[in-house]
Design a protein around this motif. Structure first.
Motif, short mmCIF file in Angstrom:
data_model
loop_
_atom_site.label_atom_id
_atom_site.label_comp_id
_atom_site.label_asym_id
_atom_site.label_seq_id
_atom_site.Cartn_x
_atom_site.Cartn_y
_atom_site.Cartn_z
N GLY A 1 -12.67 35.13 33.68
CA GLY A 1 -12.77 36.40 32.97
C GLY A 1 -11.61 37.33 33.22
N THR A 2 -10.46 36.78 33.69
CA THR A 2 -9.31 37.63 34.01
C THR A 2 -8.04 37.10 33.34
N PRO A 3 -7.95 37.14 32.02
CA PRO A 3 -6.71 36.70 31.36
C PRO A 3 -5.59 37.70 31.62
N ARG A 4 -4.36 37.26 31.47
CA ARG A 4 -3.23 38.16 31.65
C ARG A 4 -2.60 38.48 30.30
N VAL A 5 -1.92 39.59 30.25
CA VAL A 5 -1.24 39.99 29.03
C VAL A 5 -0.10 39.01 28.75
N CYS A 6 0.01 38.58 27.52
CA CYS A 6 1.06 37.62 27.15
C CYS A 6 2.43 38.26 27.37
N PRO A 7 3.29 37.61 28.18
CA PRO A 7 4.61 38.20 28.44
C PRO A 7 5.55 38.12 27.25
N THR A 8 5.28 37.20 26.34
CA THR A 8 6.17 37.03 25.19
C THR A 8 6.06 38.20 24.22
N CYS A 9 4.84 38.59 23.92
CA CYS A 9 4.64 39.67 22.95
C CYS A 9 4.18 40.97 23.59
N VAL A 10 4.06 40.95 24.93
CA VAL A 10 3.62 42.13 25.70
C VAL A 10 2.28 42.64 25.21
N GLY A 11 1.40 41.71 24.87
CA GLY A 11 0.04 42.08 24.49
C GLY A 11 -0.16 42.51 23.06
N THR A 12 0.92 42.53 22.26
CA THR A 12 0.76 42.98 20.87
C THR A 12 0.26 41.88 19.95
N GLY A 13 0.45 40.62 20.35
CA GLY A 13 0.05 39.51 19.50
C GLY A 13 1.07 39.15 18.45
N ARG B 1 -1.33 47.18 25.70
CA ARG B 1 -2.74 46.94 25.42
C ARG B 1 -2.88 45.97 24.26
N THR B 2 -3.93 45.16 24.32
CA THR B 2 -4.20 44.22 23.24
C THR B 2 -4.96 44.94 22.14
N GLN B 3 -4.79 44.47 20.92
CA GLN B 3 -5.37 45.14 19.76
C GLN B 3 -6.72 44.52 19.39
N PRO B 4 -7.63 45.31 18.83
CA PRO B 4 -8.87 44.75 18.31
C PRO B 4 -8.57 43.72 17.23
#
Length: 393
Positions: free
Chosen positions: A184-196, A137-140
């Motif tokens: 409106g459908t971005p994908r989770v970044c595979p490099t950081c797995v959504g952590t940023g 999951r992406t963070q606020p």
């Protein structure tokens, strides 16, 4: 700020306070240093500008109880900037990845980090914006702080004022609803797995984290970038808001309005608004701290014989000043409670300086009276002591 910078920087040293300093002591130290190194007071001084940034960065962490606790915990664990394993640890005997500690990942390193009692991912999750094991999951994301300026009249600064401010800042793009993707459908970044964030090796068998270079710390990548924001999810937004400037502000003062800055992303809090206040001059009144100042002309007769004179106040009724007989030119007297407002609701004083007025034109009657006065005081020499004192040196 990267994880490494966060741990290694000594924010207590930057503000010049002890590690057990109270919130009030930290706030007092920050305000003193901010006034000293503020760019407006050090125009063209790049070193002062850098120092001001360091001071603001330190206050942002130490001035927030939650951030301060996380910072203290991190530095306690890592020995104020570097992890210190126990005696005998070295070489291959103690080899692990700090990412395991923060993210709770498995593997050999994760097994060794478990010897600390577990739960370290929870301790540092808020500090480094990392999720738990296997998170995608992406963070606020907190909104940016916004700096602006406002110019007030002298009276508005003393009494307080509500002013409209038009601000331009980064906000979620309206075209793509802040996703960065036109569909409106971005994908989770595979490099950081959504952590940023991604781990960065620094030698010694451990690593630190930096913002992900592929998603720029967002945790999302747009398959079809929005034309308005180029896939960033952020766009310039202009808005006008009414801001209340408190009574008693001074020229150059920087006011912080929490949560009035740029909106956050993905449910994150808004940034703060910093307003630098410029104050115009008054034709009659001046200011010295919480006190107002005014110069009042008096006649020679009023100064010599005494009397009562009316003195204007800022935004209030005049006061009556009693001038004692023999009052010299330049004497300052005080009207209590007629100055600027303080934070506790009280007011400073009005400092009244007497200025003996010498008339340019005299009527015949006035001239005759002064001539008579001069003859009556011909034996008095007000400069006698001056020359006598000059001989002694």
């Amino acid at each position: 700020m990267s994880t490494k910078d966060f741990i290694e920087k000594d924010f207590y040293k930057v503000l010049g306070v002890p590690k057990d300093a109270t919130e009030a002591e930290i706030k007092k130290a920050y305000r003193k240093l901010a006034r000293e190194f503020h760019p407006d007071a050090n125009k063209g001084n790049t070193r002062a500008e850098e120092r001001f940034k360091e001071i603001s960065e330190a206050n942002d962490v130490l001035g927030d109880p939650k951030k301060r606790k996380e910072y203290d915990d991190a530095r306690a664990l890592f020995g104020n900037g570097g992890f210190r394993p126990g005696p005998g640890a070295g070489g291959g005997q103690f080899n692990f990845d700090l990412g395991d500690l923060f993210g709770g990942a498995g593997g050999a390193g994760g097994a060794q980090s478990g010897s600390f009692g577990g739960g370290l991912g929870d301790v540092f999750g808020g500090l480094f914006n990392r999720g738990g094991p296997g998170t995608t999951r992406t963070q606020p994301r907190r909104g940016q702080d916004v700096d602006t300026e406002v110019t007030l009249s002298f009276t508005e600064a003393i009494e307080g004022a509500t002013v409209p401010l038009r601000m331009t800042s980064q906000a979620p793009c309206k075209a793509c609803s802040g996703t960065g993707d036109k569909n409106g459908t971005p994908r989770v970044c595979p490099t950081c797995v959504g952590t940023g964030q991604v781990a960065r090796g620094s030698g010694g068998g451990f690593s630190l984290t930096d913002p992900c270079p592929d998603c720029k710390g967002r945790g999302l990548i747009a398959e079809h970038p929005c034309a308005e924001c180029s896939g960033s999810g952020r766009a310039k937004s202009s808005r006008t808001m009414q801001v209340r400037i408190p009574a008693g502000v001074t020229d150059g003062q920087r006011i912080r309005l929490r949560g009035k800055g740029a909106p956050g992303e993905r449910g994150g809090p808004a940034g703060d608004l910093y307003v630098t206040v410029h104050v115009g001059e008054h034709k009659v009144f001046g200011r010295k701290g919480d006190n107002l100042t005014v110069t009042v002309p008096v006649t020679f007769a009023e100064a010599a014989l005494g009397g009562e004179v009316r003195v204007p106040t800022l935004g209030g009724s005049p006061v009556t000043l009693k001038v004692p007989p023999g009052t010299p030119n330049g004497r300052t007297m005080r009207a209590r409670g007629k100055g600027a407002a303080r934070k506790d609701g009280s007011h400073g004083d009005l400092l009244i300086t007497v200025e003996v007025s010498v008339p340019k034109d005299l009527s015949g009657k006035a001239r005759d009276a002064l001539e008579a006065y001069r003859e009556a005081t011909a034996d008095e020499d007000p400069r006698a002591e001056l020359f006598e004192a000059a001989k002694g040196e």
